[in-house]
Design a protein around this motif. Structure first.
Motif, PDB file in Angstrom:
ATOM      1  N   ARG A  37       2.129   9.463 -15.250  1.00 28.70           N
ATOM      2  CA  ARG A  37       2.172   8.005 -15.137  1.00 28.70           C
ATOM      3  C   ARG A  37       1.751   7.516 -13.764  1.00 28.70           C
ATOM      4  O   ARG A  37       1.929   6.354 -13.440  1.00 28.70           O
ATOM      5  N   ASN A  38       1.224   8.433 -12.958  1.00 29.33           N
ATOM      6  CA  ASN A  38       0.755   8.023 -11.640  1.00 29.33           C
ATOM      7  C   ASN A  38      -0.406   8.926 -11.225  1.00 29.33           C
ATOM      8  O   ASN A  38      -0.748   9.861 -11.929  1.00 29.33           O
ATOM      9  N   VAL A  39      -0.985   8.637 -10.075  1.00 27.46           N
ATOM     10  CA  VAL A  39      -2.175   9.354  -9.638  1.00 27.46           C
ATOM     11  C   VAL A  39      -1.881  10.459  -8.624  1.00 27.46           C
ATOM     12  O   VAL A  39      -2.798  10.977  -7.984  1.00 27.46           O
ATOM     13  N   LEU A  40      -0.608  10.844  -8.485  1.00 25.45           N
ATOM     14  CA  LEU A  40      -0.274  11.946  -7.582  1.00 25.45           C
ATOM     15  C   LEU A  40      -0.990  13.220  -8.011  1.00 25.45           C
ATOM     16  O   LEU A  40      -0.976  13.584  -9.184  1.00 25.45           O
ATOM     17  N   PHE A  79      -1.543   2.962  -8.057  1.00 32.76           N
ATOM     18  CA  PHE A  79      -0.812   4.228  -8.078  1.00 32.76           C
ATOM     19  C   PHE A  79      -0.312   4.551  -9.486  1.00 32.76           C
ATOM     20  O   PHE A  79      -0.319   5.691  -9.919  1.00 32.76           O
ATOM     21  N   PHE A  80       0.121   3.519 -10.204  1.00 31.89           N
ATOM     22  CA  PHE A  80       0.657   3.707 -11.553  1.00 31.89           C
ATOM     23  C   PHE A  80      -0.471   3.656 -12.569  1.00 31.89           C
ATOM     24  O   PHE A  80      -1.077   2.612 -12.784  1.00 31.89           O
ATOM     25  N   THR A 113       0.860  -1.183   0.000  1.00 32.55           N
ATOM     26  CA  THR A 113       0.000   0.000   0.000  1.00 32.55           C
ATOM     27  C   THR A 113       0.895   1.231   0.000  1.00 32.55           C
ATOM     28  O   THR A 113       1.879   1.279   0.749  1.00 32.55           O
ATOM     29  N   ILE A 114       0.567   2.202  -0.828  1.00 32.66           N
ATOM     30  CA  ILE A 114       1.306   3.458  -0.863  1.00 32.66           C
ATOM     31  C   ILE A 114       0.468   4.515  -0.150  1.00 32.66           C
ATOM     32  O   ILE A 114      -0.747   4.584  -0.341  1.00 32.66           O
ATOM     33  N   HIS A 115       1.124   5.293   0.693  1.00 34.95           N
ATOM     34  CA  HIS A 115       0.448   6.307   1.498  1.00 34.95           C
ATOM     35  C   HIS A 115       0.907   7.682   1.008  1.00 34.95           C
ATOM     36  O   HIS A 115       2.109   7.954   0.927  1.00 34.95           O
ATOM     37  N   LEU A 116      -0.064   8.524   0.696  1.00 30.27           N
ATOM     38  CA  LEU A 116       0.198   9.850   0.136  1.00 30.27           C
ATOM     39  C   LEU A 116      -0.356  10.924   1.060  1.00 30.27           C
ATOM     40  O   LEU A 116      -1.336  10.685   1.772  1.00 30.27           O
ATOM     41  N   SER A 135      -4.525   6.524   0.974  1.00 27.94           N
ATOM     42  CA  SER A 135      -3.750   5.304   0.762  1.00 27.94           C
ATOM     43  C   SER A 135      -4.430   4.478  -0.315  1.00 27.94           C
ATOM     44  O   SER A 135      -5.655   4.488  -0.422  1.00 27.94           O
ATOM     45  N   LEU A 136      -3.623   3.770  -1.092  1.00 30.76           N
ATOM     46  CA  LEU A 136      -4.164   2.902  -2.130  1.00 30.76           C
ATOM     47  C   LEU A 136      -3.167   1.800  -2.448  1.00 30.76           C
ATOM     48  O   LEU A 136      -1.976   1.948  -2.172  1.00 30.76           O
TER      49      LEU A 136
END
Length: 173
Positions: free
Chosen positions: A43-46, A35-36, A18-21, A29-30
């Motif tokens: 190329r990502n959802v940032l 994320f990609f 899980t990546i935490h933003l 988190s997702l």
């Protein structure tokens, strides 16, 4: 369009990380596989102003086994020209309970191959026969970008070889 060349992302994908933003709108988190994403520009959802805070692995990731194989230009440290991460979990009787495969250095983002794996697993795992079928299926779906040292067709063919090598421990199941 650049090729995503990194070793860590596909290994984190197959382990269910899980990546935490965090950003101006708060924290979120997702699954790292979500994320990609390509939208034609990113190329990502940032979102604007967002940062990666941390990456976590689920507790059950210790129950998984896995292998990462990569094609590279030099034997020393090098970016992958093609990479395959595989992780599996065995059931109590030693049969295959779950399997995940992700690729990198082929397309603009690393990719988890859930559909291909699900299709093969649904037919019942048949050891080496399933490994070959799964490797061929993943080879068919990847679309290597033409901007690395090795040509796309070679990298596509090597994806099958890397898959087969990564799944070798499952050949007798």
């Amino acid at each position: 369009v650049a090729t995503y060349q990194a070793d860590v992302a596909p290994t984190l994908m197959v382990l269910g990380a899980t990546i935490h933003l965090a950003g101006p709108e708060g924290e979120r988190s997702l699954p790292i596989a979500e994320f990609f994403q390509l939208d034609g520009i990113k190329r990502n959802v940032l979102k604007d102003g967002e940062l990666v805070v941390k990456i976590t692995l689920p507790e059950e990731s210790s129950e998984w086994q896995g292998i990462y194989k990569k094609l590279r230009l030099r034997e020393s440290w090098d970016f992958p020209e093609a990479g395959v991460a595989a992780a599996w979990r065995l059931s109590g009787d030693g049969s295959l309970a779950e399997l995940r495969i992700a690729t990198t250095a082929l397309e603009s983002i690393p990719r988890l191959h859930a559909e291909e794996v699900s299709s093969i697993i649904s037919e019942g795992w048949k050891g080496k026969e399933s490994i070959v079928a799964l490797a061929k299926s993943i080879q068919r779906t990847v679309k290597p970008v033409n901007n690395t040292a090795f040509p796309p067709n070679y990298r596509k063919k090597m994806t099958r070889v890397l898959c087969e090598r990564a799944l070798e421990p499952l050949g007798d199941l």
